[in-house]
Design a protein around this motif. Structure first.
Motif, PDB file in Angstrom:
ATOM      1  N   ILE A  76       1.338   4.700 -14.182  1.00 57.41           N
ATOM      2  CA  ILE A  76      -0.082   4.404 -13.966  1.00 57.41           C
ATOM      3  C   ILE A  76      -0.300   2.894 -13.899  1.00 57.41           C
ATOM      4  CG2 ILE A  76      -2.357   4.451 -15.060  1.00 57.41           C
ATOM      5  CD1 ILE A  76      -1.650   7.274 -16.080  1.00 57.41           C
ATOM      6  N   VAL A  77       0.276   2.176 -14.852  1.00 57.10           N
ATOM      7  CA  VAL A  77       0.129   0.717 -14.869  1.00 57.10           C
ATOM      8  C   VAL A  77       0.772   0.099 -13.627  1.00 57.10           C
ATOM      9  CG1 VAL A  77       0.747  -1.404 -16.091  1.00 57.10           C
ATOM     10  CG2 VAL A  77      -0.020   0.604 -17.385  1.00 57.10           C
ATOM     11  N   LEU A  78       1.941   0.613 -13.231  1.00 60.12           N
ATOM     12  CA  LEU A  78       2.616   0.095 -12.041  1.00 60.12           C
ATOM     13  C   LEU A  78       1.754   0.297 -10.798  1.00 60.12           C
ATOM     14  CD1 LEU A  78       5.079  -1.093 -10.624  1.00 60.12           C
ATOM     15  CD2 LEU A  78       6.085   1.210 -10.576  1.00 60.12           C
ATOM     16  N   ALA A  79       1.155   1.471 -10.669  1.00 62.82           N
ATOM     17  CA  ALA A  79       0.286   1.738  -9.517  1.00 62.82           C
ATOM     18  C   ALA A  79      -0.921   0.811  -9.527  1.00 62.82           C
ATOM     19  CB  ALA A  79      -0.169   3.196  -9.527  1.00 62.82           C
ATOM     20  N   TRP A  80      -1.489   0.566 -10.699  1.00 62.31           N
ATOM     21  CA  TRP A  80      -2.622  -0.356 -10.795  1.00 62.31           C
ATOM     22  C   TRP A  80      -2.232  -1.760 -10.345  1.00 62.31           C
ATOM     23  CZ3 TRP A  80      -4.866   1.009 -16.328  1.00 62.31           C
ATOM     24  CH2 TRP A  80      -5.538   2.233 -16.250  1.00 62.31           C
ATOM     25  N   VAL A  81      -1.090  -2.235 -10.811  1.00 60.48           N
ATOM     26  CA  VAL A  81      -0.656  -3.595 -10.469  1.00 60.48           C
ATOM     27  C   VAL A  81      -0.419  -3.716  -8.968  1.00 60.48           C
ATOM     28  CG1 VAL A  81       1.193  -5.288 -10.735  1.00 60.48           C
ATOM     29  CG2 VAL A  81       0.312  -4.085 -12.744  1.00 60.48           C
ATOM     30  N   LEU A  82       0.326  -2.774  -8.397  1.00 56.95           N
ATOM     31  CA  LEU A  82       0.593  -2.810  -6.960  1.00 56.95           C
ATOM     32  C   LEU A  82      -0.706  -2.744  -6.161  1.00 56.95           C
ATOM     33  CD1 LEU A  82       3.682  -0.415  -6.761  1.00 56.95           C
ATOM     34  CD2 LEU A  82       3.687  -2.880  -6.320  1.00 56.95           C
ATOM     35  N   SER A  83      -1.602  -1.863  -6.578  1.00 57.99           N
ATOM     36  CA  SER A  83      -2.864  -1.701  -5.856  1.00 57.99           C
ATOM     37  C   SER A  83      -3.710  -2.968  -5.926  1.00 57.99           C
ATOM     38  CB  SER A  83      -3.646  -0.514  -6.418  1.00 57.99           C
ATOM     39  OG  SER A  83      -2.955   0.701  -6.199  1.00 57.99           O
ATOM     40  N   LEU A  84      -3.778  -3.573  -7.101  1.00 55.10           N
ATOM     41  CA  LEU A  84      -4.567  -4.798  -7.234  1.00 55.10           C
ATOM     42  C   LEU A  84      -4.016  -5.915  -6.353  1.00 55.10           C
ATOM     43  CD1 LEU A  84      -5.352  -4.917 -11.064  1.00 55.10           C
ATOM     44  CD2 LEU A  84      -6.984  -4.590  -9.194  1.00 55.10           C
ATOM     45  N   VAL A  85      -2.696  -5.999  -6.246  1.00 55.50           N
ATOM     46  CA  VAL A  85      -2.098  -7.059  -5.426  1.00 55.50           C
ATOM     47  C   VAL A  85      -2.509  -6.901  -3.971  1.00 55.50           C
ATOM     48  CG1 VAL A  85       0.053  -8.009  -4.528  1.00 55.50           C
ATOM     49  CG2 VAL A  85      -0.148  -7.478  -6.960  1.00 55.50           C
ATOM     50  N   TRP A  86      -2.323  -5.692  -3.399  1.00 54.13           N
ATOM     51  CA  TRP A  86      -2.651  -5.556  -1.970  1.00 54.13           C
ATOM     52  C   TRP A  86      -4.154  -5.534  -1.726  1.00 54.13           C
ATOM     53  CZ3 TRP A  86      -5.452  -1.552   0.014  1.00 54.13           C
ATOM     54  CH2 TRP A  86      -5.408  -0.298  -0.596  1.00 54.13           C
ATOM     55  N   MET A  97       0.832  -1.201   0.000  1.00 54.22           N
ATOM     56  CA  MET A  97       0.000   0.000   0.000  1.00 54.22           C
ATOM     57  C   MET A  97       0.867   1.251   0.000  1.00 54.22           C
ATOM     58  SD  MET A  97      -2.817   1.193   2.863  1.00 54.22           S
ATOM     59  CE  MET A  97      -3.650  -0.395   2.827  1.00 54.22           C
ATOM     60  N   GLY A  98       1.884   1.252   0.859  1.00 57.66           N
ATOM     61  CA  GLY A  98       2.792   2.391   0.897  1.00 57.66           C
ATOM     62  C   GLY A  98       3.564   2.556  -0.397  1.00 57.66           C
ATOM     63  N   LEU A  99       3.961   1.434  -1.002  1.00 62.18           N
ATOM     64  CA  LEU A  99       4.689   1.495  -2.265  1.00 62.18           C
ATOM     65  C   LEU A  99       3.812   2.073  -3.376  1.00 62.18           C
ATOM     66  CD1 LEU A  99       7.427   0.824  -3.496  1.00 62.18           C
ATOM     67  CD2 LEU A  99       6.564  -1.467  -4.030  1.00 62.18           C
ATOM     68  N   SER A 100       2.550   1.671  -3.399  1.00 61.84           N
ATOM     69  CA  SER A 100       1.637   2.244  -4.396  1.00 61.84           C
ATOM     70  C   SER A 100       1.441   3.737  -4.144  1.00 61.84           C
ATOM     71  CB  SER A 100       0.291   1.513  -4.385  1.00 61.84           C
ATOM     72  OG  SER A 100      -0.387   1.683  -3.158  1.00 61.84           O
ATOM     73  N   GLY A 101       1.437   4.136  -2.863  1.00 61.75           N
ATOM     74  CA  GLY A 101       1.349   5.560  -2.550  1.00 61.75           C
ATOM     75  C   GLY A 101       2.541   6.336  -3.079  1.00 61.75           C
ATOM     76  N   LEU A 102       3.730   5.763  -2.946  1.00 63.14           N
ATOM     77  CA  LEU A 102       4.927   6.413  -3.487  1.00 63.14           C
ATOM     78  C   LEU A 102       4.845   6.565  -5.001  1.00 63.14           C
ATOM     79  CD1 LEU A 102       7.770   4.707  -1.404  1.00 63.14           C
ATOM     80  CD2 LEU A 102       7.003   7.092  -1.253  1.00 63.14           C
ATOM     81  N   VAL A 103       4.309   5.546  -5.675  1.00 68.56           N
ATOM     82  CA  VAL A 103       4.170   5.621  -7.132  1.00 68.56           C
ATOM     83  C   VAL A 103       3.207   6.748  -7.513  1.00 68.56           C
ATOM     84  CG1 VAL A 103       3.432   4.400  -9.213  1.00 68.56           C
ATOM     85  CG2 VAL A 103       4.744   3.193  -7.464  1.00 68.56           C
ATOM     86  N   TYR A 104       2.133   6.914  -6.739  1.00 70.88           N
ATOM     87  CA  TYR A 104       1.209   8.018  -7.023  1.00 70.88           C
ATOM     88  C   TYR A 104       1.878   9.374  -6.807  1.00 70.88           C
ATOM     89  CZ  TYR A 104      -3.012   5.309  -7.863  1.00 70.88           C
ATOM     90  OH  TYR A 104      -3.953   4.476  -8.419  1.00 70.88           O
ATOM     91  N   LEU A 105       2.742   9.468  -5.814  1.00 68.93           N
ATOM     92  CA  LEU A 105       3.472  10.721  -5.608  1.00 68.93           C
ATOM     93  C   LEU A 105       4.370  11.031  -6.801  1.00 68.93           C
ATOM     94  CD1 LEU A 105       4.476  10.483  -1.832  1.00 68.93           C
ATOM     95  CD2 LEU A 105       2.719  11.939  -2.852  1.00 68.93           C
ATOM     96  N   VAL A 106       5.034  10.011  -7.317  1.00 64.71           N
ATOM     97  CA  VAL A 106       5.875  10.205  -8.504  1.00 64.71           C
ATOM     98  C   VAL A 106       5.010  10.602  -9.699  1.00 64.71           C
ATOM     99  CG1 VAL A 106       7.459   9.085 -10.117  1.00 64.71           C
ATOM    100  CG2 VAL A 106       7.652   8.624  -7.667  1.00 64.71           C
ATOM    101  N   GLN A 107       3.849   9.971  -9.823  1.00 67.80           N
ATOM    102  CA  GLN A 107       2.922  10.348 -10.897  1.00 67.80           C
ATOM    103  C   GLN A 107       2.571  11.830 -10.817  1.00 67.80           C
ATOM    104  OE1 GLN A 107      -0.670   8.101 -11.729  1.00 67.80           O
ATOM    105  NE2 GLN A 107       0.238   6.244 -10.880  1.00 67.80           N
TER     106      GLN A 107
END
Length: 250
Positions: A205-215, A178-188
């Motif tokens: 965007i795709v990376l954030a989607w993948v991370l979010s779907l996993v958690w 969850m935190g990693l996906s948050g960091l990706v959104y900050l970079v976005q």
């Protein structure tokens, strides 16, 4: 909050998060496509899009469901420890801010952008330069709205990850992802503010989607498979992780 309510809130949160994310990804696939930073070409595509309004309303609904799930998570983990509670509170506030910013973003993109692009396409040659400048200015406003929405969402996810990792309700890798996906959104947020809708942003965007779907999928599995007896045991031990509780009481 009693154990049953906490468990129900956690399950509701997990379901809303996953449904919202899947719906958002699905609706976004219907969005008119092309090289988004090639403004003359993409503005013409947007002007001719027949499902523009439906797609953007759908995205707003999906984001609302997702952020409602994030807010429900605050109640689902039933935070009582100081750091976790305050992280959850600020995360909940930022989730609300993210929804407000996304509503403004969709007003700019889903309404103003479409109208400006259509006006540019229909304009006589003498007016096209001015109409294009107006459409491009609206596009840049969209960049700004998207940038700060991503910042708010990223910070909300980071704060919720801090809150979740300090509880015994869910496995810590969920909080990490969850935190990693948050960091990706900050970079976005940074990239879209600097480059617009570039290829780099598309990858993120795709990376954030993948991370979010996993958690999110993991959270659904954990919340729906966790027996009520386990919820009661964790509540009896406290809201922190068992190892932390035992070490602090010794």
């Amino acid at each position: 909050m009693d154990n049953t309510t906490s468990g129900a809130s956690l399950r509701l949160s997990a379901a809303l998060l996953l449904v919202g994310q899947l719906l958002y990804i699905g609706v976004t696939q219907l969005h008119a496509g092309g090289e988004a930073n090639d403004h003359p070409t993409i503005f013409a595509v947007y002007a001719g899009s027949g499902n523009w309004t439906v797609v953007h309303v759908g995205q707003f609904v999906a984001m609302g469901i997702l952020l409602a799930g994030l807010l429900a998570l605050y109640f689902g983990v039933d935070l009582r420890a100081g750091t976790a509670r305050w992280a959850g509170r600020f995360g909940a506030v930022l989730a609300g801010v993210a929804l407000a910013l996304y509503g403004a973003l969709q007003a700019v993109d889903g309404v103003a952008n479409k109208q400006a692009d259509a006006a540019w396409v229909r304009a006589p040659d003498a007016e096209k330069a001015a109409r294009f400048a107006s459409a491009e200015a609206i596009r840049w406003i969209e960049w700004g709205m998207r940038s700060y929405h991503d910042y708010a969402l990223g910070l909300a996810l980071l704060l919720f990850s801090v809150a979740v990792v300090r509880t015994a309700w869910v496995p810590w890798p969920i909080a990490f992802l969850m935190g990693l996906s948050g960091l990706v959104y900050l970079v976005q947020g940074w990239v879209v503010g600097a480059e617009g809708f570039s290829q780099t942003l598309s990858i993120e965007i795709v990376l954030a989607w993948v991370l979010s779907l996993v958690w999110m999928i993991w959270l659904v599995l954990v919340s729906w498979r966790m027996p009520e007896s386990e919820l009661r045991r964790l509540a009896a031990e406290g809201r922190g992780r068992p190892g932390t509780i035992h070490s602090s009481s010794g």
